[in-house]
Design an enzyme around this catalytic site. Structure first.
Site, PDB file in Angstrom:
ATOM      1  N   HIS A 170      -7.556  -2.383 -15.480  1.00 55.68           N
ATOM      2  CA  HIS A 170      -6.330  -2.377 -14.673  1.00 55.68           C
ATOM      3  C   HIS A 170      -5.613  -1.034 -14.796  1.00 55.68           C
ATOM      4  O   HIS A 170      -4.401  -0.951 -14.693  1.00 55.68           O
ATOM      5  CB  HIS A 170      -5.380  -3.499 -15.091  1.00 55.68           C
ATOM      6  CG  HIS A 170      -5.998  -4.858 -15.037  1.00 55.68           C
ATOM      7  ND1 HIS A 170      -5.914  -5.672 -13.946  1.00 55.68           N
ATOM      8  CD2 HIS A 170      -6.743  -5.538 -15.959  1.00 55.68           C
ATOM      9  CE1 HIS A 170      -6.555  -6.811 -14.186  1.00 55.68           C
ATOM     10  NE2 HIS A 170      -7.071  -6.745 -15.405  1.00 55.68           N
ATOM     11  N   SER A 175      -4.518  27.258  -3.499  1.00 51.76           N
ATOM     12  CA  SER A 175      -3.639  26.888  -2.407  1.00 51.76           C
ATOM     13  C   SER A 175      -3.208  28.136  -1.660  1.00 51.76           C
ATOM     14  O   SER A 175      -3.034  29.202  -2.246  1.00 51.76           O
ATOM     15  CB  SER A 175      -2.418  26.173  -2.974  1.00 51.76           C
ATOM     16  OG  SER A 175      -1.302  26.335  -2.139  1.00 51.76           O
ATOM     17  N   LYS A 199      -1.859  26.524  -8.173  1.00 52.74           N
ATOM     18  CA  LYS A 199      -2.715  25.375  -7.908  1.00 52.74           C
ATOM     19  C   LYS A 199      -4.189  25.609  -8.239  1.00 52.74           C
ATOM     20  O   LYS A 199      -4.733  26.648  -8.003  1.00 52.74           O
ATOM     21  CB  LYS A 199      -2.603  24.971  -6.433  1.00 52.74           C
ATOM     22  CG  LYS A 199      -1.310  24.325  -6.051  1.00 52.74           C
ATOM     23  CD  LYS A 199      -1.014  23.058  -6.807  1.00 52.74           C
ATOM     24  CE  LYS A 199      -1.930  21.923  -6.424  1.00 52.74           C
ATOM     25  NZ  LYS A 199      -1.810  21.509  -5.035  1.00 52.74           N
ATOM     26  N   GLU A 258     -12.545  15.685  -4.510  1.00 50.92           N
ATOM     27  CA  GLU A 258     -11.820  15.028  -3.419  1.00 50.92           C
ATOM     28  C   GLU A 258     -12.734  14.824  -2.216  1.00 50.92           C
ATOM     29  O   GLU A 258     -12.730  13.769  -1.585  1.00 50.92           O
ATOM     30  CB  GLU A 258     -10.615  15.873  -3.004  1.00 50.92           C
ATOM     31  CG  GLU A 258      -9.531  15.963  -4.066  1.00 50.92           C
ATOM     32  CD  GLU A 258      -8.516  17.046  -3.709  1.00 50.92           C
ATOM     33  OE1 GLU A 258      -7.675  16.793  -2.841  1.00 50.92           O
ATOM     34  OE2 GLU A 258      -8.577  18.154  -4.316  1.00 50.92           O
TER      35      GLU A 258
END
Lengths: 458, 458, 458, 458
Positions: free
Chosen positions: A156, A277, A283, A290
């Site tokens: 969980h 970025s 970044k 992803e």
């Protein structure tokens, strides 16, 4: 320009319809398979005396020439010839004359395209297996490398119990092992030669499909010619395998992305697998992970596409089935790229054992140890669980871990607790005590790794 | 009322959240499997000395009592105990006292529910196989019954070439045969005992999962405890198999529906598998086939559902996975019902050989015979095809079939045509000449039937 | 027992086929809508003189009696009457005699079931809108409550720039606002009365559908009777809206689950919306959020199901379309429950501003501020970005935040940096400077909240 | 070569990862939109004094040059610059020097790509609308042309009642009309300018997004910057609209395919929209319709793909969202091509009124007329239905149509039948008596056509 099948038609197809129905732009990719299949077909035709040895030699020479032209980018692809099959046949005839028009004897595009797809998916399955192996190898290697490292196991998405980081990695190994089994099953399903079915009913020429099968490496024929040209199950099988593989990769990617967040900092992606970025200088984005996660979408979408195409489709061949190709090509490309990328990510990422360890402090993931301790001292498990729960609530309020409580504090919850409880409240001990087969203790994980390496070598 | 895990919680869950998270309304269906698994677990606990023989006897007696109550509809299901597992444990404890609370030793709901689902899907796979067999048997029987009947074979839903009706039916047999192989693969995938994984890390109790596996008929354990509780591949495998089976059935259903239309009249559904209209007195609707075709939707939808649930899900158990059940239950029910219904439809429908034969008159489905004839006389196939096409165009304009043309009319298209051409322009001959393996000639179809019967007996 | 449409049939349907084709078990749910539609139909029949006033009164009384029996659970549902429509008509006739058999005049089950579904989905859309409003209200309330709180804004799940927590919450508000627009569009699509289409062609009775529409609150009729009985677009529209809503909720749920992890600790679920573990006493699982996330699966699956059902389906009604109901009912139930649950979660969860703030320390999410500062001093943005990137790399290596570097350290990267740079390197300042419309500065977020409240009141 | 964002990175990305993450191969298609958006952004930057007029002029000139190069196929696309946005910015800077690097001021790729997609989908929606209109026009034209033609209307793919062929065609018109409404809603959803959101939080530059919106034809801004960069609803909306459109087209295509079969022969495809066979000379395959039907698969698959991508995705931008493009591009291309093709098919196909009429002989589709006749004479409808059913059974056994029975034969089923019954048993009469709004009588169909033409002109 007159169509090969145009005898009965009073006018040429409109330009746009021709473009709409042409599959050349994508089935080009099957040129090698098409030539490979045609070579085997030609040789069999000659063996059976349907064409002469001279014609066969001419055809084989011409096909080799086509292949060369394709490999050199010099092949004159022409959309007006609809698909790769007619393009190659047409070019063949230009190159070698009338003998070229005999190649199609005893064959239809319906069984020809089925053969091409069988050859294609079979070879791509083998490539996928290789890449699966690399990803699995990367996982085993990292598991072997970090064998002592303990991390919080989650359920969980909450800390549950301490586990070996290697144990966690190996969970993914076994998922991908099932994927390999699934691809093997797909290879079994694809192992049937469709040639000889012709349009749908078989052919009147005395073909010898057994010898073609042998030459092309198939061990079975289709039992039924209508089925041979209508069957796309083996493609669904691949699309499904790719979707499940993608789902597995998405789970791993998700964990790597979250684990690379500042709050977790369990992992840091190697620069080669991250991007920056255009606006925020600090970044470092786990871009590759992803994309791997995102690409699950198209893998599932492709599976749905073909299932929908086939739903309610009468036998035998219908043009709807031309729609099988792009979905399959895309899933092949996608799954191959994702497997390689993820292998690279796993091999190169930095792992941060210190953060993993630190994250367990005061997370109460040793509470099960306390409950087990109480149960071993004779409390029914459900009662032990309840006592441990109350201890956790107390420690949480005090802002301490369980093992930071004094013995008398602990005893105030149950008199059967004694000094030896502290031996249990230890991460290494917790891990080492889980000795059930498949459990997280070091010996068992070492065994997993050994089995895994044996499988990879096989 | 206090939750079994409530020690750490300051207040009871809201009523609505309890209802939302409860799975009892649907996981009830697992009660037999849950008891079966618990019995094996209890016996092993006793063998390992973790519980006493007396406790074990009490537990087994209590579980038998629970089963009896369930079978009689007298079991007191209570939503506040979340799921079937806690309901049975609670009832057990009411029945036999504290020993009941020892059953859960060394086990978590995570591996318990995984075991229940393994047992469930395994037994349903076997049931599905039986029903697949019945459907296949129905197809073979009709194929054997109508062996001489010729129908038009279709491609692009246009008449293509004459085929034996039995050949056409057998094409479906082999599709369903692949479905049976897929279910067998699913049974292979499900053959792993998850028990012993506990919450995710294995357990500290000296369990003997091998003996539990033996008792429950599993030949393998999971290699990794985290994987054991996170794996839902075997359910995806089933959902995919059901979707492909549904797709196959939808193709057959579609053909039966169209074939039952007035325009075709190849088939007439038995009254038992048709319904009428509330408004149109003449209607006889192939309702059952329509539903079979339509239910492909939910079979594909259920597969998508679980793939989506699992996408991007971190290890190990998450409540999202509770969503695996209803999709699987629905696909199990759907596929079982559709298989039985379709077997009934096939067995009982009237077949109309006269209409099949009549539909080929002047449809030119013998044009390939003419082309083959010309090719055999030495014309390259592509040229033969072209000549035959022109003959068709001519005959069409005259409103006649090819074999209704005079020899001199035929010869005006190619001089190599002679009297013997008429021997080729015959439906029986066309069928009989297709002797390639898997082809439609009678002998080959008889062979298919023999192989099929052998497979069904195995 | 004889079917209502059985005149032409020689034998009763088999028991199993009857069960297979019966929709009663699920279309029961339409009983209120069925009665509502029948009442309007009966009144119109009387107005048009097709039935007498007495017959109409009898029918209306009988229908009221049916409704009462249904509400009291005393209605004698009988599967042999196939569906809810025939069950009610049959019961009506038992209650009031032959007049009951006149209710169906000028109507077919095809347009009747279409009407029932229109009424059903219309009323459920309104309920969904209410629950959407509650969820949106919960978001606005929390946004208003925590207006000063700053959190790291994420892209690629990496800290990007500081944003107001309220701004982040309001992003979800606007997503759900689009969902509300979509439901409104769905209500527009459903606003067409299908009654009068009868089986498919219209009816010969002088019906007045306009008055029925008025009575039932529809503003439009279908323009074409075949379309009226074949159209299921309005159901697809709802299923799609539900799937998008589910997708939105899954994003929020995902963030709440991760944000509740120990590593983040941005949120803590209220006990009412969390559950414990049967084995680990410390666990507090964000169960409700996990289920909300997981239920996206079935919402997408249901949409796929109906799209597949309708694919390639000839006009007009086919039994395949009976499969529209369960998917829609399930999506209605699912989306309603998820909306309510999520509203409860949002309203009650503890927010931890301290953790949000602390997480930004040394995360370099102020690097854009440095780049902006440099750009404002005249550096082209791309160069400013590059300098800031090098500063970050340096600070990272030193283990400090940017604003912890000395001025001379900063100046070693660019001479245009002066003392005022520190004014920019501040979370509040960073937030307040983002004043573009829709930007995160406090005033703009207050404006968003004001607009949102106005929308909710409308 | 150094990345634009590379300041913080210690090494260049691996070649393969670069290829994997690059979107250039497909987002190239957005080049016009990217330049259009950049022009508006540059002009606004100048108006706000953020860049000088000279810089603005340089930028606009450079962008025009880029566009020219792209249109001429001379633009130097380079994969190492990741995507179309960086490629254009890079080229711009090469062309005009440092001013080029100022274009990105106050903008991030996150809001830039969102803007590009808004512009793209808006313009494609308009194109789709045009093509929808052409298809609808083709339907209305054929409906107007064949106004007197009667065909059997089908339910359950059985003859139900006679309808006007024009009525049947118009049913599809109204489906496509709903598609047009759905595209209009999509245009409403896409009408929000995302620019100004920058990375996710808004920007510190004094931008004027209102003026950019005005220039680009948007009437609304996003209310929230995080939502602006995270929203892909408008793309889902398009994908859904395309899937529904595809489903509608698949129904029409299915009916045309079946209607072109030898057994039906209601239609014959124009040669321009049919193809032949490589093996069977007589074949004329409705290839275009088959492909239209099959392409429903990818339209549904694409919708599923993006829904899966977005499921559970945290805010704000994640690279997963890069996966939105190919699905959308493919659905745009597919739906545009299918609409045009189907319009061509409809406009050119031959319709065979004789076959339609002949197919109704002895199909009993006038049985409802008999039941209506009996009901009008006073029998409750249910009883009338039953009597008519028995008449059908009798006539069927005799091999006659109902109107071929003698009056005394008819009277043997009900005494209330008299001579005038034959007036009802007529196809034209049956059609003309269905006068309910939307019914199939000629006047109502003419009205439909008039309304349709008015809508198309609007």
């Amino acid at each position: 320009l007159s169509k090969l099948w145009g005898g009965r038609f009073s006018q040429d197809g409109g330009q746009r319809a021709e473009e709409f129905t042409s599959s050349l732009s994508f089935d080009k990719r099957l040129s090698r398979q098409d030539i490979q299949g045609s070579e085997a077909h030609a040789r069999m035709l000659a063996r059976q005396g349907i064409i002469s040895e001279e014609e066969c030699a001419l055809i084989l020479g011409g096909l080799r020439q086509c292949l060369k032209e394709i490999e050199r980018g010099e092949f004159p692809f022409r959309q007006e010839f609809e698909d790769i099959h007619l393009n190659i046949e047409q070019r063949l005839t230009e190159l070698i004359g009338p003998a070229g028009r005999k190649l199609h004897t005893g064959r239809s595009r319906n069984d020809q395209v089925a053969l091409d797809m069988h050859l294609y998916i079979r070879s791509e399955c083998q490539e996928v297996l290789l890449r699966l192996r690399s990803l699995q190898k990367a996982l085993v290697d990292r598991a072997a490398e970090h064998l002592g490292v303990i991390m919080p196991g989650f359920t969980h998405f909450q800390h549950a119990q301490p586990v070996l980081f290697s144990h966690y990695l190996m969970a993914y190994f076994w998922m991908f092992q099932r994927d390999a089994e699934r691809i093997a099953f797909c290879l079994h399903q694809v192992d049937r030669l469709p040639l000889g079915a012709a349009a749908l009913a078989g052919t009147t020429y005395p073909l010898d499909p057994h010898s073609v099968a042998g030459e092309l490496g198939f061990t079975r024929l289709y039992e039924n010619s209508i089925d041979a040209v209508s069957d796309r199950d083996y493609l669904l099988e691949f699309l499904f395998s790719a979707a499940v593989m993608g789902m597995h990769m998405s789970r791993l990617a998700e964990e790597l992305i979250i684990g690379s967040s500042r709050e977790f900092s369990f992992y840091e992606m190697d620069d080669a697998f991250a991007t920056g970025s255009s606006i925020m200088p600090q970044k470092k984005n786990p871009d590759v992970c992803e994309l791997v996660r995102g690409k699950t979408g198209r893998l599932i979408g492709n599976l749905v596409s073909l299932l929908v195409v086939l739903k309610g489709l009468p036998l035998a061949y219908n043009s709807d089935m031309q729609e099988d190709k792009e979905a399959v090509f895309d899933s092949v490309d996608t799954v191959k790229a994702c497997l390689s990328m993820l292998a690279g990510v796993i091999s190169t990422m930095k792992v941060n054992p210190g953060r993993m360890r630190a994250s367990m402090y005061r997370d109460f993931c040793l509470a099960t140890e306390l409950a087990d301790y109480l149960a071993q001292k004779g409390l029914p498990f459900r009662d032990a669980h309840h006592v441990a729960g109350r201890v956790v609530a107390y420690a949480m309020k005090k802002g301490m871990d369980i093992w930071e409580l004094t013995l008398s504090e602990l005893q105030s919850f149950s008199e059967i607790i004694s000094e030896d409880v502290y031996d249990y409240l230890d991460y290494e001990v917790a891990v080492q005590r889980r000795t059930t087969p498949g459990g997280t203790c070091r010996e068992n994980v070492e065994q997993q790794i050994a089995k895994a390496l044996a499988l990879l070598e096989a």
